[in-house]
Scaffold this motif. Structure first.
Motif, PDB file in Angstrom:
ATOM      1  N   THR A 124       0.807  -1.260   0.042  1.00  0.00           N
ATOM      2  CA  THR A 124       0.020   0.064  -0.012  1.00  0.00           C
ATOM      3  C   THR A 124       1.064   1.298  -0.051  1.00  0.00           C
ATOM      4  O   THR A 124       2.157   1.153   0.556  1.00  0.00           O
ATOM      5  CB  THR A 124      -0.900  -0.063   1.293  1.00  0.00           C
ATOM      6  OG1 THR A 124       0.067   0.227   2.330  1.00  0.00           O
ATOM      7  CG2 THR A 124      -1.793  -1.070   1.401  1.00  0.00           C
ATOM      8  N   ARG A 125       0.195   2.543  -0.290  1.00  0.00           N
ATOM      9  CA  ARG A 125       0.956   3.644  -0.372  1.00  0.00           C
ATOM     10  C   ARG A 125       1.448   4.158   1.006  1.00  0.00           C
ATOM     11  O   ARG A 125       2.602   4.370   1.231  1.00  0.00           O
ATOM     12  CB  ARG A 125       0.019   4.782  -0.951  1.00  0.00           C
ATOM     13  CG  ARG A 125       0.608   6.016  -0.543  1.00  0.00           C
ATOM     14  CD  ARG A 125       1.850   6.495  -1.060  1.00  0.00           C
ATOM     15  NE  ARG A 125       1.938   6.464  -2.669  1.00  0.00           N
ATOM     16  CZ  ARG A 125       3.193   6.272  -3.315  1.00  0.00           C
ATOM     17  NH1 ARG A 125       4.219   6.327  -2.432  1.00  0.00           N
ATOM     18  NH2 ARG A 125       3.114   6.141  -4.515  1.00  0.00           N
ATOM     19  N   GLU A 126       0.475   3.648   1.946  1.00  0.00           N
ATOM     20  CA  GLU A 126       0.833   3.993   3.454  1.00  0.00           C
ATOM     21  C   GLU A 126       2.089   3.381   3.950  1.00  0.00           C
ATOM     22  O   GLU A 126       2.995   3.799   4.463  1.00  0.00           O
ATOM     23  CB  GLU A 126      -0.229   3.625   4.170  1.00  0.00           C
ATOM     24  CG  GLU A 126      -1.480   4.576   4.357  1.00  0.00           C
ATOM     25  CD  GLU A 126      -2.282   4.413   2.954  1.00  0.00           C
ATOM     26  OE1 GLU A 126      -3.073   5.295   2.559  1.00  0.00           O
ATOM     27  OE2 GLU A 126      -1.998   3.194   2.291  1.00  0.00           O
ATOM     28  N   GLU A 127       2.195   1.996   3.366  1.00  0.00           N
ATOM     29  CA  GLU A 127       3.158   1.145   3.494  1.00  0.00           C
ATOM     30  C   GLU A 127       4.694   1.679   3.141  1.00  0.00           C
ATOM     31  O   GLU A 127       5.584   1.861   3.733  1.00  0.00           O
ATOM     32  CB  GLU A 127       3.320  -0.451   3.447  1.00  0.00           C
ATOM     33  CG  GLU A 127       1.994  -0.905   4.495  1.00  0.00           C
ATOM     34  CD  GLU A 127       1.692  -2.184   3.946  1.00  0.00           C
ATOM     35  OE1 GLU A 127       0.823  -2.877   4.195  1.00  0.00           O
ATOM     36  OE2 GLU A 127       2.186  -2.608   2.487  1.00  0.00           O
ATOM     37  N   VAL A 128       4.586   2.217   1.947  1.00  0.00           N
ATOM     38  CA  VAL A 128       5.744   2.696   1.106  1.00  0.00           C
ATOM     39  C   VAL A 128       6.322   3.822   1.827  1.00  0.00           C
ATOM     40  O   VAL A 128       7.451   4.188   2.025  1.00  0.00           O
ATOM     41  CB  VAL A 128       5.188   2.916  -0.337  1.00  0.00           C
ATOM     42  CG1 VAL A 128       6.417   3.758  -1.187  1.00  0.00           C
ATOM     43  CG2 VAL A 128       5.098   1.740  -0.991  1.00  0.00           C
ATOM     44  N   THR A 129       5.349   4.761   2.165  1.00  0.00           N
ATOM     45  CA  THR A 129       5.771   6.167   2.787  1.00  0.00           C
ATOM     46  C   THR A 129       6.326   5.805   3.975  1.00  0.00           C
ATOM     47  O   THR A 129       7.396   6.631   4.373  1.00  0.00           O
ATOM     48  CB  THR A 129       4.494   6.968   2.840  1.00  0.00           C
ATOM     49  OG1 THR A 129       3.860   7.222   1.555  1.00  0.00           O
ATOM     50  CG2 THR A 129       4.944   8.363   3.466  1.00  0.00           C
ATOM     51  N   LEU A 131       7.978   3.405   5.110  1.00  0.00           N
ATOM     52  CA  LEU A 131       9.344   2.601   4.793  1.00  0.00           C
ATOM     53  C   LEU A 131      10.323   3.869   4.346  1.00  0.00           C
ATOM     54  O   LEU A 131      11.401   4.005   5.021  1.00  0.00           O
ATOM     55  CB  LEU A 131       9.289   1.805   3.892  1.00  0.00           C
ATOM     56  CG  LEU A 131       8.797   0.420   4.101  1.00  0.00           C
ATOM     57  CD1 LEU A 131       8.519  -0.505   2.939  1.00  0.00           C
ATOM     58  CD2 LEU A 131       9.522  -0.424   5.148  1.00  0.00           C
ATOM     59  N   LEU A 132       9.917   4.739   3.457  1.00  0.00           N
ATOM     60  CA  LEU A 132      10.904   5.579   2.887  1.00  0.00           C
ATOM     61  C   LEU A 132      11.024   6.988   3.804  1.00  0.00           C
ATOM     62  O   LEU A 132      12.078   7.707   3.727  1.00  0.00           O
ATOM     63  CB  LEU A 132      10.220   6.098   1.539  1.00  0.00           C
ATOM     64  CG  LEU A 132      10.349   5.517   0.262  1.00  0.00           C
ATOM     65  CD1 LEU A 132       9.501   6.004  -0.832  1.00  0.00           C
ATOM     66  CD2 LEU A 132      11.595   4.731   0.037  1.00  0.00           C
ATOM     67  N   ASP A 135      13.483   5.648  10.161  1.00  0.00           N
ATOM     68  CA  ASP A 135      14.930   5.787  10.887  1.00  0.00           C
ATOM     69  C   ASP A 135      15.819   4.995   9.845  1.00  0.00           C
ATOM     70  O   ASP A 135      16.948   5.238   9.745  1.00  0.00           O
ATOM     71  CB  ASP A 135      14.954   5.373  12.082  1.00  0.00           C
ATOM     72  CG  ASP A 135      14.044   6.296  13.191  1.00  0.00           C
ATOM     73  OD1 ASP A 135      13.813   7.602  12.794  1.00  0.00           O
ATOM     74  OD2 ASP A 135      13.766   6.233  14.212  1.00  0.00           O
ATOM     75  N   ILE A 136      15.328   3.817   9.365  1.00  0.00           N
ATOM     76  CA  ILE A 136      16.305   2.812   8.790  1.00  0.00           C
ATOM     77  C   ILE A 136      16.485   3.565   7.274  1.00  0.00           C
ATOM     78  O   ILE A 136      17.648   3.309   6.866  1.00  0.00           O
ATOM     79  CB  ILE A 136      15.773   1.457   8.610  1.00  0.00           C
ATOM     80  CG1 ILE A 136      17.037   0.499   8.186  1.00  0.00           C
ATOM     81  CG2 ILE A 136      14.509   1.283   7.685  1.00  0.00           C
ATOM     82  CD1 ILE A 136      16.549  -0.920   8.096  1.00  0.00           C
ATOM     83  N   ALA A 137      15.699   4.276   6.611  1.00  0.00           N
ATOM     84  CA  ALA A 137      15.846   5.006   5.446  1.00  0.00           C
ATOM     85  C   ALA A 137      16.807   5.971   5.584  1.00  0.00           C
ATOM     86  O   ALA A 137      17.834   6.307   4.878  1.00  0.00           O
ATOM     87  CB  ALA A 137      14.634   5.415   4.950  1.00  0.00           C
ATOM     88  N   ASP A 138      16.636   6.946   6.754  1.00  0.00           N
ATOM     89  CA  ASP A 138      17.664   7.821   7.190  1.00  0.00           C
ATOM     90  C   ASP A 138      19.130   7.424   7.350  1.00  0.00           C
ATOM     91  O   ASP A 138      20.107   7.825   6.762  1.00  0.00           O
ATOM     92  CB  ASP A 138      17.286   8.642   8.426  1.00  0.00           C
ATOM     93  CG  ASP A 138      15.724   9.548   8.327  1.00  0.00           C
ATOM     94  OD1 ASP A 138      15.454   9.662   6.961  1.00  0.00           O
ATOM     95  OD2 ASP A 138      15.170   9.675   9.151  1.00  0.00           O
ATOM     96  N   LYS A 139      19.094   6.319   8.014  1.00  0.00           N
ATOM     97  CA  LYS A 139      20.640   5.664   8.154  1.00  0.00           C
ATOM     98  C   LYS A 139      21.073   5.160   6.979  1.00  0.00           C
ATOM     99  O   LYS A 139      22.415   5.523   6.627  1.00  0.00           O
ATOM    100  CB  LYS A 139      20.343   4.296   9.036  1.00  0.00           C
ATOM    101  CG  LYS A 139      21.589   3.625   9.507  1.00  0.00           C
ATOM    102  CD  LYS A 139      21.374   2.441  10.425  1.00  0.00           C
ATOM    103  CE  LYS A 139      20.872   1.332   9.543  1.00  0.00           C
ATOM    104  NZ  LYS A 139      20.716   0.049  10.365  1.00  0.00           N
TER     105      LYS A 139
END
Length: 346
Positions: A124-129, A131-132, A135-139
Motif C-alpha cells: 500500500t501507499r501508506e506502507e511505502v511512505t 518505509l521511505l 529511521d532505517i531509510a535515514d540511516k
C-alpha cells in the motif's frame, strides 16, 4: 546667462532626485532579498524520464520553488529523458561533480538501498511512505555520503508498484516465467526475483529498453504503469500481469562537495523544496496510475490480475530472495525484521 544657470540648476536637482531614487530602489531591493549578501549558484539535475512522467512534473515544481524561495540565488536546470546519459552515467557525473544532482532508481553505488526493493515487501501507499520516511531509510541515506561522495536529500517513490509484461504469453503463475528472457537494470533484487521464478535475465539500460523489447533482445520487462505508459512499452509488449511485486525508492542524489559549499540557508531551503517535491511526486504517481493503466488497455494490451491464491504462489516462490539478500550484505536479519515491523504497523 541666468537662463543657462537655471537650466544647470534644474539638471543638478534632477540628478540628485534620480540618484536618491536609485539609492532608495537599491535599498528597497536589498531589503526585499534577505540573501542579497550571498552568492549565486547553479544546480544542474539529470534524470531519465520523459516530460509527462511524475518525476519530470515534480521536478518542475522543485525548480520554481527553489527559484522563488532563494530569491533567484539558486538556479535549477533540469535535463530529462536521458539527455545526459544512462542513470548510472548520470550518477557517476554526480559523484565526480560535473553534475550537481540526479534523480533515479540507480543503486550501484548505494546497494543498501536495495533493501526497499525486496519482492512483495509493501502493498500500500501508506506502507511505502512509512518505509521511505523511516529511521532505517535515514540511516541508509546517511551512509551514502561516506561511501559515494553524494548526499541523498530526498527519497520518494520512483513510479508506483511494478508489473510484469512480455510478448510470448500471459503470466498467471510462476511457471509461466520459465524460459522467458526478462530485462533487468542489473538490479540484484530484480535479477534474483526473476531467477527464483524460473526466468533468465538480460541487463538493458532504461533508455534502450523500448528498442530491446521491439527487437527481441528481451522477451519482457517489469515497470510501474506510469513508466509503461510514458515510455510507450505497450507498443512493444502484449501481455501484462498486475502483480504489484515491488516498488523502487527514487533517491535525489546531490554531489556532497557542492552541497557542503552552499550556505546553510540554501541547504535548508533546497531540502525543504525536495521534501515538498517528493510528496507531490507520490501524489502524482497515485493519481496517474489509473490513467496509465488505461492507456495500456486502450492500446490493446492484455492485463491479467491474479487471484489472491495465484498471487500467493508468486510470493512463496520468491521468499528465497530475502535470505539471498541477507547473505549478500544488502541488509541484516535484524534490519529485515525492522522493515517488516514498519509494514505491519501501517
Amino acid at each position: 546667462m541666468k537662463k543657462i544657470l537655471s537650466v544647470l540648476l534644474a539638471l543638478i536637482l534632477a540628478s540628485a532626485v534620480f540618484a536618491g531614487g536609485s539609492q532608495e530602489t537599491a535599498a528597497s531591493s536589498s531589503a526585499d532579498d534577505p540573501y542579497a549578501s550571498l552568492d549565486n549558484y547553479v544546480m544542474m539535475i539529470g534524470h531519465s524520464q520523459p516530460a509527462d512522467n511524475p518525476r519530470s512534473i515534480s521536478l518542475e515544481k522543485f525548480v520554481s520553488d527553489v527559484q522563488e524561495k532563494t530569491h533567484g540565488h539558486v538556479t535549477v536546470q533540469v535535463f530529462g529523458n536521458g539527455q545526459l546519459g544512462t542513470e548510472k552515467e548520470m550518477l557517476e557525473q554526480v559523484v565526480i561533480g560535473t553534475l550537481q544532482g540526479m534523480r533515479g532508481g540507480q543503486f550501484d553505488f548505494s546497494p543498501r538501498l536495495l533493501m526497499f526493493t525486496l519482492p512483495f515487501l509493501a502493498q500500500t501507499r501508506e506502507e511505502v511512505t512509512a518505509l521511505l520516511h523511516s529511521d532505517i531509510a535515514d540511516k541508509v541515506c546517511a551512509e551514502a555520503e561516506a561511501e559515494t561522495g553524494t548526499v541523498i536529500i530526498n527519497l520518494c517513490d520512483a513510479g508506483g508498484f511494478r508489473q510484469f509484461s512480455n510478448n510470448r504469453h500471459p503470466i498467471t503463475k510462476p511457471s509461466d516465467l520459465q524460459g522467458l528472457k526478462m530485462r533487468t537494470a542489473g538490479m540484484e533484487t530484480i535479477d534474483r526475483t526473476f531467477r527464483a521464478l524460473g526466468a533468465t535475465t538480460t541487463p538493458v539500460p532504461y533508455s534502450d529498453l523500448y528498442m530491446a523489447l521491439r527487437t527481441g533482445v528481451a522477451d519482457g520487462q517489469e515497470n510501474p504503469w506510469t513508466n509503461i505508459s510514458s515510455m510507450k512499452f505497450y507498443e512493444v509488449q502484449k501481455y501484462f500481469t498486475e502483480v504489484n511485486y515491488q516498488f523502487h525508492p527514487d533517491p535525489f542524489y546531490v554531489n556532497a562537495q557542492w552541497w557542503n559549499s552552499l550556505p546553510e540557508e540554501f541547504q535548508t531551503i533546497i531540502r525543504e523544496c525536495a521534501d515538498e517535491m517528493g510528496t507531490y511526486n507520490d501524489q502524482l504517481v497515485d493519481e496517474l496510475q489509473a490513467s496509465a493503466r488505461q492507456a495500456v488497455v486502450d492500446a490493446g494490451g492484455e492485463i491479467y490480475v491474479p487471484t489472491e491464491e495465484e498471487l500467493q504462489a508468486f510470493k512463496d516462490a520468491v521468499q528465497v530472495v530475502y535470505q539471498q539478500c541477507i547473505d549478500s550484505g544488502i541488509l541484516s536479519a535484524d534490519e529485515l525484521a525492522e522493515l517488516q515491523e514498519i509494514v505491519a504497523s501501517n
